[in-house]
Design a protein around this motif. Structure first.
Motif, PDB file in Angstrom:
ATOM      1  N   ILE A  22       0.869  -1.174   0.000  1.00 55.31           N
ATOM      2  CA  ILE A  22       0.000   0.000   0.000  1.00 55.31           C
ATOM      3  C   ILE A  22       0.906   1.223   0.000  1.00 55.31           C
ATOM      4  N   THR A  23       0.599   2.201  -0.834  1.00 57.20           N
ATOM      5  CA  THR A  23       1.398   3.429  -0.883  1.00 57.20           C
ATOM      6  C   THR A  23       0.480   4.641  -0.845  1.00 57.20           C
ATOM      7  N   VAL A  24       0.886   5.620  -0.050  1.00 56.63           N
ATOM      8  CA  VAL A  24       0.169   6.892   0.003  1.00 56.63           C
ATOM      9  C   VAL A  24       1.197   8.004  -0.051  1.00 56.63           C
ATOM     10  N   GLY A  25       0.975   8.947  -0.958  1.00 56.16           N
ATOM     11  CA  GLY A  25       1.904  10.043  -1.118  1.00 56.16           C
ATOM     12  C   GLY A  25       1.376  11.320  -0.493  1.00 56.16           C
ATOM     13  N   GLU A  26       2.171  11.916   0.393  1.00 55.55           N
ATOM     14  CA  GLU A  26       1.821  13.226   0.934  1.00 55.55           C
ATOM     15  C   GLU A  26       2.103  14.261  -0.147  1.00 55.55           C
ATOM     16  N   MET A  27       1.046  14.951  -0.615  1.00 51.17           N
ATOM     17  CA  MET A  27       1.190  15.813  -1.776  1.00 51.17           C
ATOM     18  C   MET A  27       0.501  17.159  -1.578  1.00 51.17           C
ATOM     19  N   PRO A  28       1.159  18.087  -0.888  1.00 47.49           N
ATOM     20  CA  PRO A  28       0.570  19.418  -0.731  1.00 47.49           C
ATOM     21  C   PRO A  28       0.429  20.098  -2.089  1.00 47.49           C
TER      22      PRO A  28
ATOM     23  N   PHE B  78      -2.283  11.923   0.113  1.00 48.67           N
ATOM     24  CA  PHE B  78      -2.781  12.851   1.125  1.00 48.67           C
ATOM     25  C   PHE B  78      -2.813  14.231   0.487  1.00 48.67           C
ATOM     26  N   GLN B  79      -4.012  14.800   0.353  1.00 51.78           N
ATOM     27  CA  GLN B  79      -4.119  16.191  -0.075  1.00 51.78           C
ATOM     28  C   GLN B  79      -4.494  17.032   1.143  1.00 51.78           C
ATOM     29  N   PHE B  80      -4.314  18.341   1.027  1.00 56.16           N
ATOM     30  CA  PHE B  80      -4.401  19.190   2.219  1.00 56.16           C
ATOM     31  C   PHE B  80      -5.449  20.294   2.111  1.00 56.16           C
TER      32      PHE B  80
END
Length: 568
Positions: free
Chosen positions: A261-267, A289-291
């Motif tokens: 499983i991969t999740v990218g923190e992407m502001p 992850f969007q902010f």
């Protein structure tokens, strides 16, 4: 709708109906009395997490680090930080997680390293060192930095190094030099490291600020607005020209070889961009992850950034959730979260912690609002018992580098705020709010440590703690447990369409939506306010009240912070 639901079912992965629990290791459980949480502390609490029912545990960085930015400055990617334990402890932890039927996600920080990493120590020695091009070095311009970029942590994004008479780029702290992803040796060094952890049994990665790794082709000056001294890199760097190329290469070299499983923190990422990053074809990441919803309580003065004490309006929150739910439906996958190690506590920020009844009711309401949406929910440690902001009233109590820097910049340097006002803003938005020790019981230091905790414990631990929550069948903990169980049991939560209830688009107080697949409809009703309201919703005869945070159903009377979900 049928086509979208079918597509989701065809592309279903093991993590689609999973729930993630985020652990900030320094603050979770100390096992040896040194005041810092550690891996053995986590091992000792695995049965608690199993009882909650979560499927995946995500650990914030546990690598060797000087701890300038609480572990996000990594000096050795393949070693455990000694304050947290050793590799034998890690192996016992991952074995314990897998034995209980859960999985482990590691934090991956590869936009930058520590300046104490061996790559950087070599890189700064000379311009012809083999590691020189592992980082981004530039000559100065007119006796100043190579460009006018500002760091996320305030001040310039460049640090002068007299050894070679050049500057290196650091989008965060000066001790966090940015890696040069244009260099294929950097990329494949990272992939080798990821595969090394996968071989140890790691089930996935949460990728810290991953959409910053591809920098603009020309590192030119950015625009300045108002009294800004440095250009805002949040608008200049994210989603650079080679992002998709890099992520697809990473996927081929790492993720496609393992069941991850991969999740990218992407502001700074939009739904359109997320469709490419987290497309269901699985060529890049599983989700991002969007902010956007984290910035809805921002203020109109850009010079103050996030520092304010405003509460997010429901109209803005509903519009944002709806945009992402409908925008990704059938194409990509959402991540669902209210808080994390960088954000204030959900019940203090979006709910009401002014008294015990409102704290419990609003925490359950917010959980309901989020957990019935489509995507993978993330629970941050302590959220499941309704932990609150700590409300420090002295600057000396703060540990977070961002908070301390912001105080000095806005109060001492720019004189935009007085100290009292800034402390109030810190008490609402500082990252320290999320990092106070986990509150296990009402004993000394909340049962977190027998020593002096690295971060002060929230004084309300005597009334808000795990031990108390587990003895109360109406606690927030058991409500979260039920939400997780429902996600596992009801396919509609995973694959159902999302629709706002007709007429709810402009309601200032109630967020009502439906989830629907071919077999089941869920009607979710949440009151975001402390007011008693009258609302009519079409609920068919025979509909089942699936979950609620009140003891009964008052029909069209919607009580303060009420949440209820009907199934039919």
């Amino acid at each position: 709708m049928e086509r979208k639901v079918l597509l989701l079912m065809e592309n279903k992965h093991w993590w689609n109906n999973s729930v993630v629990y985020q652990i900030y290791p320094k603050s979770f459980q100390d096992s040896n009395g040194d005041g810092v949480g550690d891996l053995r502390g986590i091992i000792n609490r695995l049965d608690y997490l199993k009882k909650l029912g979560v499927d995946i545990i995500w650990l914030n960085p546990i690598y060797k680090s000087p701890q300038v930015d609480n572990g996000y400055d990594i000096s050795d990617y393949q070693a455990i930080n000694p304050t947290l334990g050793n590799m034998a402890d890690f192996q016992e932890l991952i074995d314990g997680i897998h034995h209980r039927g859960m999985k482990l996600v590691m934090d991956l920080v590869v936009n930058h390293t520590s300046d104490q990493h061996k790559w950087f120590e070599e890189s700064r020695k000379s311009k012809d060192n083999p590691y020189r091009d592992y980082y981004i070095w530039r000559d100065g311009k007119n006796g100043k930095e190579p460009n006018n970029w500002g760091s996320y942590f305030s001040g310039p994004a460049w640090k002068y190094d007299p050894e070679t008479d050049q500057y290196y780029l650091h989008l965060f702290a000066p001790q966090q030099p940015d890696l040069n992803w244009e260099n294929p040796n950097v990329r494949h060094s990272v992939y080798d490291m990821m595969n090394w952890w996968a071989a140890k049994g790691v089930d996935g990665f949460r990728m810290d600020v991953i959409n910053l790794i591809s920098k603009p082709k020309e590192l030119t000056d950015g625009p300045l607005t108002g009294d800004e001294k440095y250009a805002n890199v949040e608008k200049l760097v994210p989603n650079g020209p080679r992002m998709h190329e890099f992520l697809q290469e990473m996927n081929r070299n790492v993720m496609s070889k393992h069941k991850m499983i991969t999740v990218g923190e992407m502001p700074g990422t939009t739904p359109e961009q997320a469709k490419a990053y987290a497309n269901l074809d699985n060529k890049e990441l599983n989700m991002i992850f969007q902010f956007e919803h984290m910035g809805l309580d921002g203020n109109s003065n850009p010079a103050l950034g996030k520092w304010n004490d405003q509460k997010t309006k429901l109209a803005d929150l509903r519009a944002n959730f709806t945009k992402w739910q409908k925008g990704l439906m059938g194409t990509a996958w959402n991540s669902l979260y209210w808080n994390n190690h960088d954000q204030p506590r959900v019940v203090s920020r979006f709910g009401d912690d002014s008294n015990e009844e409102n704290r419990v009711k609003s925490a359950k309401m917010l959980a309901t609002m989020l957990h019935f949406q489509q995507g993978t929910p993330y629970i941050y440690e302590g959220e499941e018992i309704g932990m609150t902001n700590v409300y420090f009233d002295k600057l000396e109590d703060y540990v977070d580098l961002e908070s301390i820097n912001a105080y000095h910049q806005l109060v001492d340097d720019q004189h935009l705020l007085d100290g009292k006002t800034m402390l109030k803003y810190l008490s609402m938005h500082s990252r320290d709010n999320a990092r106070t020790p986990m509150q296990w019981d009402d004993s000394k230091n909340a049962g977190f440590s027998t020593g002096t905790p690295w971060e002060k414990v929230n004084p309300n631990y005597s009334t808000i703690n795990v031990e108390k929550a587990l003895t109360d069948q109406n606690s927030i903990f058991y409500y979260y447990q039920k939400l997780i169980k429902l996600r596992h049991e009801l396919p509609v939560i995973t694959n159902g369409d999302f629709q706002l209830v007709a007429g709810n688009e402009d309601d200032p107080a109630v967020f009502a939506y439906r989830r629907q697949n071919a077999d089941t409809t869920l009607l979710v009703i949440t009151n975001y306010t402390d007011q008693t309201l009258q609302r009519h919703y079409d609920v068919p005869d025979g509909a089942k009240l699936l979950i609620t945070n009140y003891a009964d159903d008052a029909g069209e009377t919607i009580r303060p912070y009420e949440a209820k979900v009907y199934q039919y």
